[in-house]
Design a protein around this motif. Structure first.
Motif, short mmCIF file in Angstrom:
data_model
loop_
_atom_site.label_atom_id
_atom_site.label_comp_id
_atom_site.label_asym_id
_atom_site.label_seq_id
_atom_site.Cartn_x
_atom_site.Cartn_y
_atom_site.Cartn_z
N GLN A 147 29.39 38.13 59.55
CA GLN A 147 29.44 38.07 58.08
C GLN A 147 30.71 38.73 57.55
N PHE A 148 31.10 39.87 58.12
CA PHE A 148 32.33 40.57 57.71
C PHE A 148 33.56 39.66 57.82
N ASN A 149 33.51 38.70 58.74
CA ASN A 149 34.70 37.90 59.05
C ASN A 149 34.56 36.43 58.70
N THR A 150 33.50 36.07 57.96
CA THR A 150 33.31 34.68 57.54
C THR A 150 32.99 34.63 56.05
N SER A 151 31.71 34.75 55.72
CA SER A 151 31.31 34.57 54.32
C SER A 151 31.91 35.62 53.39
N SER A 152 32.07 36.84 53.87
CA SER A 152 32.64 37.88 53.01
C SER A 152 34.09 37.58 52.61
N PRO A 153 35.00 37.33 53.59
CA PRO A 153 36.36 36.98 53.16
C PRO A 153 36.45 35.63 52.45
N MET A 154 35.54 34.70 52.77
CA MET A 154 35.55 33.42 52.06
C MET A 154 35.33 33.65 50.56
N LYS A 155 34.42 34.55 50.22
CA LYS A 155 34.16 34.84 48.80
C LYS A 155 35.38 35.49 48.15
N THR A 156 35.99 36.43 48.83
CA THR A 156 37.17 37.11 48.30
C THR A 156 38.32 36.12 48.11
N ILE A 157 38.54 35.29 49.10
CA ILE A 157 39.63 34.31 49.03
C ILE A 157 39.34 33.26 47.96
N ARG A 158 38.08 32.90 47.78
CA ARG A 158 37.75 31.91 46.75
C ARG A 158 38.18 32.42 45.37
N THR A 159 38.00 33.69 45.11
CA THR A 159 38.44 34.27 43.83
C THR A 159 39.95 34.08 43.66
N LYS A 160 40.71 34.33 44.72
CA LYS A 160 42.18 34.18 44.67
C LYS A 160 42.57 32.72 44.47
N VAL A 161 41.90 31.83 45.19
CA VAL A 161 42.23 30.40 45.12
C VAL A 161 41.90 29.85 43.73
N ARG A 162 40.77 30.27 43.17
CA ARG A 162 40.40 29.80 41.82
C ARG A 162 41.39 30.33 40.78
N ARG A 163 41.82 31.57 40.94
CA ARG A 163 42.82 32.15 40.02
C ARG A 163 44.13 31.35 40.12
N PHE A 164 44.55 31.04 41.34
CA PHE A 164 45.75 30.25 41.56
C PHE A 164 45.62 28.88 40.89
N ASN A 165 44.48 28.24 41.09
CA ASN A 165 44.24 26.92 40.51
C ASN A 165 44.33 26.97 38.99
N LYS A 166 43.74 27.99 38.38
CA LYS A 166 43.78 28.13 36.91
C LYS A 166 45.20 28.34 36.43
N GLN A 167 45.98 29.13 37.18
CA GLN A 167 47.39 29.37 36.81
C GLN A 167 48.18 28.07 36.86
N GLN A 168 47.88 27.20 37.81
CA GLN A 168 48.59 25.92 37.93
C GLN A 168 48.26 25.01 36.74
N VAL A 169 47.00 25.03 36.34
CA VAL A 169 46.58 24.22 35.18
C VAL A 169 47.29 24.69 33.92
N VAL A 170 47.39 26.01 33.76
CA VAL A 170 48.09 26.57 32.61
C VAL A 170 49.57 26.17 32.63
N LYS A 171 50.21 26.24 33.81
CA LYS A 171 51.62 25.85 33.94
C LYS A 171 51.84 24.39 33.55
N LEU A 172 50.91 23.54 33.98
CA LEU A 172 51.04 22.11 33.72
C LEU A 172 50.67 21.75 32.30
N GLY A 173 49.77 22.55 31.69
CA GLY A 173 49.27 22.26 30.35
C GLY A 173 50.25 22.62 29.31
#
Length: 173
Positions: A147-173
């Motif tokens: 769990q320490f090395n699968t679902s836990s970092p997946m959740k942390t990384i998902r937050t970063k990826v979603r933030r990145f995605n939102k920043q791209q939408v703002v740049k394009l908008g």
């Protein structure tokens, strides 16, 4: 279900859920942006790409599989990895980024799916006692180490990826 899995079914569910959500987010990112270094890295003050986050997850997933394979064969295991100590995880993350730096985005996504499938197969082959019945590394059970090395970092990384995605939408908008 608690936020920390305590049995086989909860561990499988945690990984499957985190993986499905993160994969959906990854699939929404254009290939043209996948190597842009715009996400917070594992070491303070560093920037990484979406591809680097995949390399990180693949690297740790492969380590989990290696640890279990070596230990089940009665072979010694260098935790976390040969040449790295627990206080060098930033360097280990950079190693994963370098290891996969020439892979294209779709190959990284495939490897992430394959590694996750292999981990779920491993869990499926074990029972609650093997996963949570006794310490496996130090005070940690095998289930907790997975769990320490699968679902836990997946959740942390998902937050970063979603933030990145939102920043791209703002740049394009």
């Amino acid at each position: 279900m608690s936020s920390i899995p305590s049995n086989k079914a909860e561990l499988e569910s945690a990984i499957e859920t985190a993986f499905a959500k993160l994969l959906c987010d990854y699939q929404s990112i254009p290939v043209s942006l996948a190597r842009e270094k715009a996400l917070e890295g594992n070491t303070k003050g560093t920037q990484i790409s979406v591809c680097d986050t995949l390399a990180y997850l693949i690297g740790w997933g492969q380590l989990v599989l290696k640890w279990h394979h070596r230990q089940s064969q009665g072979l010694p295991v260098d935790f976390p990895e040969t040449g790295y100590k627990w206080n060098q995880l930033g360097s280990l993350a950079a190693h994963f980024h370098q290891q996969y730096e020439h892979w294209d985005y779709s190959a990284l996504l495939d490897a992430f799916e394959q590694t996750t499938a292999e981990i779920l197969q491993l869990i499926s082959a074990l029972d609650d006692n093997a996963l949570y019945g006794s310490p496996w590394y130090g005070k940690w059970t095998l289930g907790r180490m997975i769990q320490f090395n699968t679902s836990s970092p997946m959740k942390t990384i998902r937050t970063k990826v979603r933030r990145f995605n939102k920043q791209q939408v703002v740049k394009l908008g």
